[in-house]
Motif scaffolding. Structure first.
Motif, mmCIF file in Angstrom:
data_model
loop_
_atom_site.group_PDB
_atom_site.id
_atom_site.type_symbol
_atom_site.label_atom_id
_atom_site.label_comp_id
_atom_site.label_asym_id
_atom_site.label_seq_id
_atom_site.Cartn_x
_atom_site.Cartn_y
_atom_site.Cartn_z
ATOM 1 N N ALA A 124 63.150 33.793 -96.787
ATOM 2 C CA ALA A 124 61.706 33.672 -96.550
ATOM 3 C C ALA A 124 61.404 33.675 -95.059
ATOM 4 O O ALA A 124 60.461 34.326 -94.603
ATOM 5 C CB ALA A 124 61.170 32.399 -97.202
ATOM 6 N N PHE A 125 62.222 32.966 -94.287
ATOM 7 C CA PHE A 125 62.031 32.962 -92.837
ATOM 8 C C PHE A 125 62.197 34.373 -92.275
ATOM 9 O O PHE A 125 61.415 34.810 -91.429
ATOM 10 C CB PHE A 125 63.029 32.025 -92.151
ATOM 11 N N TRP A 126 63.222 35.081 -92.739
ATOM 12 C CA TRP A 126 63.445 36.447 -92.261
ATOM 13 C C TRP A 126 62.246 37.335 -92.594
ATOM 14 O O TRP A 126 61.831 38.155 -91.781
ATOM 15 C CB TRP A 126 64.701 37.031 -92.890
ATOM 16 N N ALA A 127 61.698 37.178 -93.792
ATOM 17 C CA ALA A 127 60.534 37.990 -94.175
ATOM 18 C C ALA A 127 59.347 37.689 -93.259
ATOM 19 O O ALA A 127 58.659 38.612 -92.806
ATOM 20 C CB ALA A 127 60.169 37.730 -95.636
ATOM 21 N N LEU A 128 59.108 36.437 -92.986
ATOM 22 C CA LEU A 128 57.996 36.060 -92.111
ATOM 23 C C LEU A 128 58.227 36.498 -90.667
ATOM 24 O O LEU A 128 57.271 36.767 -89.938
ATOM 25 C CB LEU A 128 57.771 34.547 -92.168
ATOM 26 N N ALA A 129 59.497 36.582 -90.264
ATOM 27 C CA ALA A 129 59.807 36.986 -88.896
ATOM 28 C C ALA A 129 59.482 38.451 -88.636
ATOM 29 O O ALA A 129 59.544 38.914 -87.506
ATOM 30 C CB ALA A 129 61.276 36.714 -88.582
ATOM 31 N N ARG A 162 54.610 33.724 -84.439
ATOM 32 C CA ARG A 162 55.323 32.465 -84.169
ATOM 33 C C ARG A 162 56.712 32.492 -84.792
ATOM 34 O O ARG A 162 57.684 32.056 -84.172
ATOM 35 C CB ARG A 162 54.514 31.294 -84.710
ATOM 36 N N MET A 163 56.817 33.048 -85.991
ATOM 37 C CA MET A 163 58.114 33.139 -86.655
ATOM 38 C C MET A 163 59.017 34.139 -85.940
ATOM 39 O O MET A 163 60.228 33.949 -85.853
ATOM 40 C CB MET A 163 57.926 33.517 -88.122
ATOM 41 N N VAL A 164 58.433 35.203 -85.404
ATOM 42 C CA VAL A 164 59.197 36.170 -84.602
ATOM 43 C C VAL A 164 59.827 35.456 -83.417
ATOM 44 O O VAL A 164 61.011 35.655 -83.095
ATOM 45 C CB VAL A 164 58.296 37.333 -84.126
ATOM 46 N N GLN A 165 59.052 34.617 -82.748
ATOM 47 C CA GLN A 165 59.552 33.899 -81.580
ATOM 48 C C GLN A 165 60.662 32.918 -81.962
ATOM 49 O O GLN A 165 61.687 32.838 -81.276
ATOM 50 C CB GLN A 165 58.418 33.152 -80.895
ATOM 51 N N ILE A 166 60.469 32.167 -83.043
ATOM 52 C CA ILE A 166 61.496 31.218 -83.475
ATOM 53 C C ILE A 166 62.777 31.964 -83.830
ATOM 54 O O ILE A 166 63.882 31.557 -83.455
ATOM 55 C CB ILE A 166 60.997 30.366 -84.664
#
Length: 198
Positions: free
Chosen positions: A116-121, A126-130
């Motif tokens: 899920a994190f990868w999809a949001l990135a 903000r998720m791209v940055q994290i």
């Protein structure tokens, strides 16, 4: 007496924030992005939606905090693996890379949250940055371990990308189908690659 009460309140607030983050990771793992909402998270955490809004500006802030907390947790796991490997640079490098194939990194819940994190990135700034910070940190620490094994900084930077991609791919396949090749086979593959490349 007043300072003690403030410390207790702060610890309680930290515990509530942590509980919401853990609940978010669990909901992401169980229901994916589509099923992750304020109601599901609060039900999992056993709190009211108002409490979530007290600690986070909204669900996007909470999911971002969950990604950062999960990344930090992984960093601690990898650091502990290196610390437990002793002083030999090659053993430390192998421990760092192969920790991804041992508990708790192989926890099935982690796969759901991480995908899920990868999809949001791919779409949320903000998720791209994290994601960028998390992977840059992982590769930098891997680069340091490679340099300790005798590679040049330029070689270490390239090998860190290659080995990170290999570990991610094996971890993903292992998480999706643990019967296909198994954790020990993944460890052996990575160790063989390191022996050939470093």
């Amino acid at each position: 007496m007043q300072p003690a009460r403030q410390a207790f309140t702060r610890e309680s607030a930290d515990a509530r924030r942590t509980g919401l983050i853990e609940a978010t990771a669990a909901v992401l793992a169980e229901q994916g992005l589509a099923g992750t909402n304020v109601r599901a998270i609060c039900a999992k955490a056993g709190v009211s939606p108002g409490l979530l809004r007290h600690y986070f500006a909204g669900i996007d802030d909470l999911v971002a905090a969950t990604y950062r907390a999960t990344s930090d947790r992984m960093d601690r796991i990898f650091a502990a693996a290196v610390a437990g490997a002793g002083a030999d640079p090659r053993a430390r490098l192998n421990a760092y890379l192969t920790a991804s194939f041992r508990p708790p990194v192989t926890d099935p819940e982690l796969l759901g949250a991480w995908t899920a994190f990868w999809a949001l990135a791919r779409s949320d700034a903000r998720m791209v940055q994290i994601h960028a910070e998390s992977y840059a940190g992982y590769r930098a620490r891997l680069g340091d371990l490679l340099i300790a094994c005798g590679t040049t900084p330029a070689e270490a930077a390239k090998l860190a990308v290659l080995l990170t991609a290999m570990v991610d791919g094996l971890w993903l396949e292992l998480s999706l189908d643990a019967e296909s090749f198994g954790a020990e086979a993944a460890v052996a593959m990575v160790e063989r690659a390191v022996a050939a490349l470093v």
